[in-house]
Design an enzyme around this catalytic site. Structure first.
Site, short mmCIF file in Angstrom:
data_model
loop_
_atom_site.label_atom_id
_atom_site.label_comp_id
_atom_site.label_asym_id
_atom_site.label_seq_id
_atom_site.Cartn_x
_atom_site.Cartn_y
_atom_site.Cartn_z
N ASP A 51 -23.29 6.04 -29.31
CA ASP A 51 -24.06 5.89 -28.07
C ASP A 51 -25.25 6.85 -28.10
OD1 ASP A 51 -23.86 4.78 -25.09
OD2 ASP A 51 -24.47 6.89 -25.01
N TYR A 56 -32.61 10.82 -25.49
CA TYR A 56 -31.94 11.90 -26.23
C TYR A 56 -32.80 12.42 -27.39
CZ TYR A 56 -27.87 9.83 -23.86
OH TYR A 56 -27.00 9.31 -22.93
N LYS A 81 -30.72 3.01 -25.06
CA LYS A 81 -31.02 2.83 -23.62
C LYS A 81 -32.52 2.92 -23.37
CE LYS A 81 -26.71 5.30 -22.83
NZ LYS A 81 -26.73 6.40 -23.83
N HIS A 114 -31.20 2.75 -18.61
CA HIS A 114 -30.53 4.06 -18.54
C HIS A 114 -30.22 4.49 -17.10
CE1 HIS A 114 -30.15 7.90 -21.19
NE2 HIS A 114 -29.25 7.92 -20.22
N LYS A 236 -18.94 13.53 -26.75
CA LYS A 236 -19.93 14.15 -27.63
C LYS A 236 -19.36 15.46 -28.19
CE LYS A 236 -23.19 17.59 -27.97
NZ LYS A 236 -22.95 19.05 -27.79
N SER A 237 -19.57 15.70 -29.48
CA SER A 237 -19.29 17.03 -30.01
C SER A 237 -20.04 17.22 -31.32
CB SER A 237 -17.79 17.23 -30.25
OG SER A 237 -17.59 18.52 -30.80
N VAL A 238 -20.55 18.44 -31.50
CA VAL A 238 -21.16 18.78 -32.79
C VAL A 238 -20.19 19.61 -33.62
CG1 VAL A 238 -23.54 18.67 -31.95
CG2 VAL A 238 -22.27 20.83 -31.77
N ARG A 242 -13.42 19.18 -33.35
CA ARG A 242 -13.31 18.47 -32.06
C ARG A 242 -13.57 16.98 -32.23
NH1 ARG A 242 -16.80 22.58 -28.22
NH2 ARG A 242 -15.17 24.14 -27.91
N ASN A 246 -10.80 14.48 -30.89
CA ASN A 246 -11.09 13.46 -29.87
C ASN A 246 -10.77 12.05 -30.35
OD1 ASN A 246 -12.02 15.59 -28.34
ND2 ASN A 246 -14.18 15.17 -28.68
N1 LIG Z 1 -25.85 6.98 -19.32
C1 LIG Z 1 -26.02 8.23 -18.96
O1 LIG Z 1 -26.76 8.53 -18.00
C2 LIG Z 1 -25.31 9.31 -19.71
C3 LIG Z 1 -25.33 10.63 -19.22
C4 LIG Z 1 -24.64 11.60 -19.93
C5 LIG Z 1 -23.95 11.26 -21.09
N2 LIG Z 1 -23.97 9.99 -21.57
C6 LIG Z 1 -23.27 9.60 -22.82
O2 LIG Z 1 -21.93 10.06 -22.76
C7 LIG Z 1 -21.68 10.91 -23.89
C8 LIG Z 1 -20.65 11.96 -23.55
O3 LIG Z 1 -21.05 12.72 -22.42
P1 LIG Z 1 -21.52 14.24 -22.50
O4 LIG Z 1 -22.05 14.54 -23.85
O5 LIG Z 1 -22.39 14.49 -21.35
O6 LIG Z 1 -20.21 15.06 -22.19
P2 LIG Z 1 -18.70 15.11 -22.73
O7 LIG Z 1 -18.50 14.23 -23.90
O8 LIG Z 1 -17.83 14.94 -21.52
O9 LIG Z 1 -18.58 16.64 -23.15
C9 LIG Z 1 -19.31 17.17 -24.22
C10 LIG Z 1 -19.09 18.71 -24.23
O10 LIG Z 1 -17.71 19.00 -24.42
C11 LIG Z 1 -17.52 19.74 -25.62
N3 LIG Z 1 -16.34 19.16 -26.28
C12 LIG Z 1 -16.25 17.93 -26.88
N4 LIG Z 1 -14.99 17.73 -27.34
C13 LIG Z 1 -14.28 18.85 -27.04
C14 LIG Z 1 -12.94 19.24 -27.25
N5 LIG Z 1 -12.09 18.45 -27.90
N6 LIG Z 1 -12.53 20.45 -26.80
C15 LIG Z 1 -13.39 21.27 -26.13
N7 LIG Z 1 -14.69 20.95 -25.89
C16 LIG Z 1 -15.13 19.75 -26.35
C17 LIG Z 1 -18.80 19.59 -26.43
O11 LIG Z 1 -19.07 20.77 -27.16
P3 LIG Z 1 -19.59 20.82 -28.70
O12 LIG Z 1 -20.57 19.71 -28.91
O13 LIG Z 1 -20.21 22.17 -28.77
O14 LIG Z 1 -18.37 20.70 -29.58
C18 LIG Z 1 -19.84 19.39 -25.33
O15 LIG Z 1 -20.24 20.66 -24.82
C19 LIG Z 1 -23.06 11.46 -24.22
O16 LIG Z 1 -23.14 12.07 -25.48
C20 LIG Z 1 -23.90 10.22 -24.06
O17 LIG Z 1 -23.75 9.40 -25.19
C21 LIG Z 1 -24.63 9.01 -20.88
#
Ligand SMILES: NC(=O)c1ccc[n+]([C@@H]2O[C@H](COP(=O)([O-])OP(=O)(O)OC[C@H]3O[C@@H](n4cnc5c(N)ncnc54)[C@H](OP(=O)(O)O)[C@@H]3O)[C@@H](O)[C@H]2O)c1
Length: 283
Positions: A51, A56, A81, A114, A236-238, A242, A246
């Site tokens: 995604d 981004y 998006k 988006h 998301k994770s870099v 993790r 996940n």
């Molecule tokens: N449509 C929209 O408006 C919209 C908005 C926001 C997001 N999105 C999409 O949704 C995806 C996911 O959302 P998001 O990136 O906002 O947040 P998320 O996936 O809920 O959380 C990502 C954060 O959690 C950490 N993390 C990931 N796996 C972990 C684990 N197993 N244990 C501990 N920490 C962990 C990551 O750190 P590290 O990377 O440092 O490991 C990062 O800081 C996005 O990447 C994007 O594709 C869409």
């Protein structure tokens, strides 16, 4: 939803397009210089759904990682998006071309509006451009993101194609029961963004107690909860460990009581903007 191995669990988007892998990989806030490596790690782990978005700034790197992988293009589901600021009909068509050019693909699996930006421009015009893209055959499915039921109803009343997907913020602190029910009623698949609330739910006592009891991590329990609700997620994770963690959520099941306890954590608390009032357009 059909169950099987982790890579074959799919949700059927009923309105246009077809199966979408229920677990994917998100790259929001993944810095450009880290995106290629992170996407490659995700590929090697087994993710087959990525995604991304023009917003981004890393479509080029996502496309490069997919092209360099051993996985055939048709075996990876890729979403991008339409960025804010390109909602006018011709601008939207050009933005879609730009996303394809940056990814260096000849088609996308899914393209989303988006944000609805209801205070900026009528998104009915934008959706008409999305319909045009879909009819061109260069995108297999079209959908929306951050649409409230009232926004969707406006599309139903004024346009022809029902969105395949509505990608909304959803996690244990924002369970979105109303929007999810409305999506389901209209055959629209719910994609849950920020499924672990950007890490905010990982210290929640209810979630950590369940995780300890069943020998999983809080992230795995939270993602599993979303999967069992039927949502599509792409954490998301870099961090390679993790990314692996996940993905390992298909060898256990949460009980009905645990599902209900996690749902009861809801606080209607967003990590991101409110779609009804968000009107950010980049200069
Ligand atoms: N449509 C929209 O408006 C919209 C908005 C926001 C997001 N999105 C999409 O949704 C995806 C996911 O959302 P998001 O990136 O906002 O947040 P998320 O996936 O809920 O959380 C990502 C954060 O959690 C950490 N993390 C990931 N796996 C972990 C684990 N197993 N244990 C501990 N920490 C962990 C990551 O750190 P590290 O990377 O440092 O490991 C990062 O800081 C996005 O990447 C994007 O594709 C869409």
């Amino acid at each position: 939803m059909s169950a099987g191995s982790s890579t074959s669990v799919t949700v059927d988007a009923q309105n246009n397009g077809g199966d979408i892998p229920q677990l994917g990989f998100g790259v929001f806030q993944t810095p450009r210089r880290e995106t290629r490596a992170a996407t490659t790690v995700a590929h090697d782990v087994g993710y087959r759904h990525i995604d991304t978005a023009e917003m981004y700034g890393n479509e080029k790197e996502v496309g490069a990682a997919i092209r360099e992988s051993k996985v055939a293009r048709q075996d990876v589901f890729v979403t991008s998006k339409l960025n804010n600021g390109f909602h006018a009909y011709e601008d939207a068509l050009k933005a879609f071309d730009r996303s394809l050019a940056d990814l260096r693909f000849d088609y996308l699996d899914l393209f989303l509006i988006h944000w609805p930006l209801p205070r900026v421009l009528d998104f009915v015009e934008t959706w008409t451009a999305m319909e045009e893209m879909y009819r061109s055959g260069r995108v297999k499915a079209i959908g929306v993101s951050n649409f409230q039921p009232s926004h969707l109803q406006r599309l139903f009343d004024a346009t022809e194609i029902v969105p395949a997907v509505n990608q909304i913020e959803a996690h244990p602190y924002l369970t979105q029961d109303g929007v999810r029910a409305f999506n389901a009623e209209h055959g629209i698949a719910t994609e849950a963004w920020s499924p672990i609330a950007k890490g905010r739910v990982l210290g929640d006592p209810t979630i950590t107690q369940i995780a300890q009891r069943i020998g999983k991590t809080a992230a795995q329990v939270t993602l599993r909860w979303a999967i069992q609700r039927g949502d599509i997620v792409f954490p998301k994770s870099v961090t390679p460990a993790r990314v692996q963690e996940n993905f390992a959520i298909f060898d256990f099941e949460l009980s009905a009581d645990d599902m209900a306890a996690i749902t009861a954590c809801n606080r209607d608390e967003r990590t991101g903007p409110d779609p009804d009032t968000f009107n950010y357009v980049p200069k």
